[in-house]
Design a protein around this motif. Sequence first.
Motif, PDB file in Angstrom:
ATOM      1  N   TRP A  30     -11.800   2.513  -5.609  1.00  0.00           N
ATOM      2  CA  TRP A  30     -11.094   3.704  -5.147  1.00  0.00           C
ATOM      3  C   TRP A  30     -11.729   4.770  -5.163  1.00  0.00           C
ATOM      4  CZ3 TRP A  30      -7.016   5.231  -2.686  1.00  0.00           C
ATOM      5  CH2 TRP A  30      -6.299   6.295  -2.778  1.00  0.00           C
ATOM      6  N   THR A  31     -12.681   4.965  -6.212  1.00  0.00           N
ATOM      7  CA  THR A  31     -13.811   6.110  -6.319  1.00  0.00           C
ATOM      8  C   THR A  31     -14.628   6.022  -4.991  1.00  0.00           C
ATOM      9  OG1 THR A  31     -13.706   5.950  -8.697  1.00  0.00           O
ATOM     10  CG2 THR A  31     -15.321   7.174  -7.621  1.00  0.00           C
ATOM     11  N   LEU A  34     -12.404   7.506  -2.069  1.00  0.00           N
ATOM     12  CA  LEU A  34     -12.233   9.081  -2.266  1.00  0.00           C
ATOM     13  C   LEU A  34     -13.762   9.714  -1.528  1.00  0.00           C
ATOM     14  CD1 LEU A  34     -10.536   9.506  -5.419  1.00  0.00           C
ATOM     15  CD2 LEU A  34      -9.565   9.570  -2.963  1.00  0.00           C
ATOM     16  N   ALA A  46      -9.378  14.286   0.346  1.00  0.00           N
ATOM     17  CA  ALA A  46      -9.780  13.341  -0.759  1.00  0.00           C
ATOM     18  C   ALA A  46      -8.779  13.551  -1.711  1.00  0.00           C
ATOM     19  CB  ALA A  46     -11.268  13.252  -1.105  1.00  0.00           C
ATOM     20  N   ASP A  50      -5.650  11.250  -3.358  1.00  0.00           N
ATOM     21  CA  ASP A  50      -5.695  10.852  -4.519  1.00  0.00           C
ATOM     22  C   ASP A  50      -4.607  11.529  -5.507  1.00  0.00           C
ATOM     23  OD1 ASP A  50      -7.117   9.647  -6.866  1.00  0.00           O
ATOM     24  OD2 ASP A  50      -7.923  11.376  -7.569  1.00  0.00           O
ATOM     25  N   LYS A  66      -3.178   2.446  -7.399  1.00  0.00           N
ATOM     26  CA  LYS A  66      -4.343   2.726  -6.111  1.00  0.00           C
ATOM     27  C   LYS A  66      -5.575   2.814  -6.878  1.00  0.00           C
ATOM     28  CE  LYS A  66      -2.936   7.702  -5.547  1.00  0.00           C
ATOM     29  NZ  LYS A  66      -2.396   8.685  -4.592  1.00  0.00           N
ATOM     30  N   ARG A  67      -5.727   3.315  -8.052  1.00  0.00           N
ATOM     31  CA  ARG A  67      -7.004   3.612  -8.645  1.00  0.00           C
ATOM     32  C   ARG A  67      -7.687   1.974  -9.077  1.00  0.00           C
ATOM     33  NH1 ARG A  67      -4.001   7.427  -9.100  1.00  0.00           N
ATOM     34  NH2 ARG A  67      -4.623   9.644  -9.177  1.00  0.00           N
TER      35      ARG A  67
END
Length: 86
Positions: A30-31, A34, A46, A50, A66-67
Amino acid sequence: MKARLVFLGRLEELAGLPFEDLAASAPLDWTGVLGWLGDRHSAELAAAVDGEKVKVALNGALVADKRGLVVADGDEIAFLPPVSGG
């Protein structure tokens, strides 16, 4: 690795297109997604993606967290903003 990102509603306006193909050397968490969005589009997009109200679907199924998402080759990720209407 290639994946398709689909932007719906207001997110399409922020992205400037309805979908985009993401290419990366390895699966993205996820990171990473983004970061890719922020580099390719804007920090505003982004941040919107988020946000708590935007839901994410992976290959047509809503993602509960989602993370914890990991995007792999061939995946389609859809970003679903809240809907209002009357």
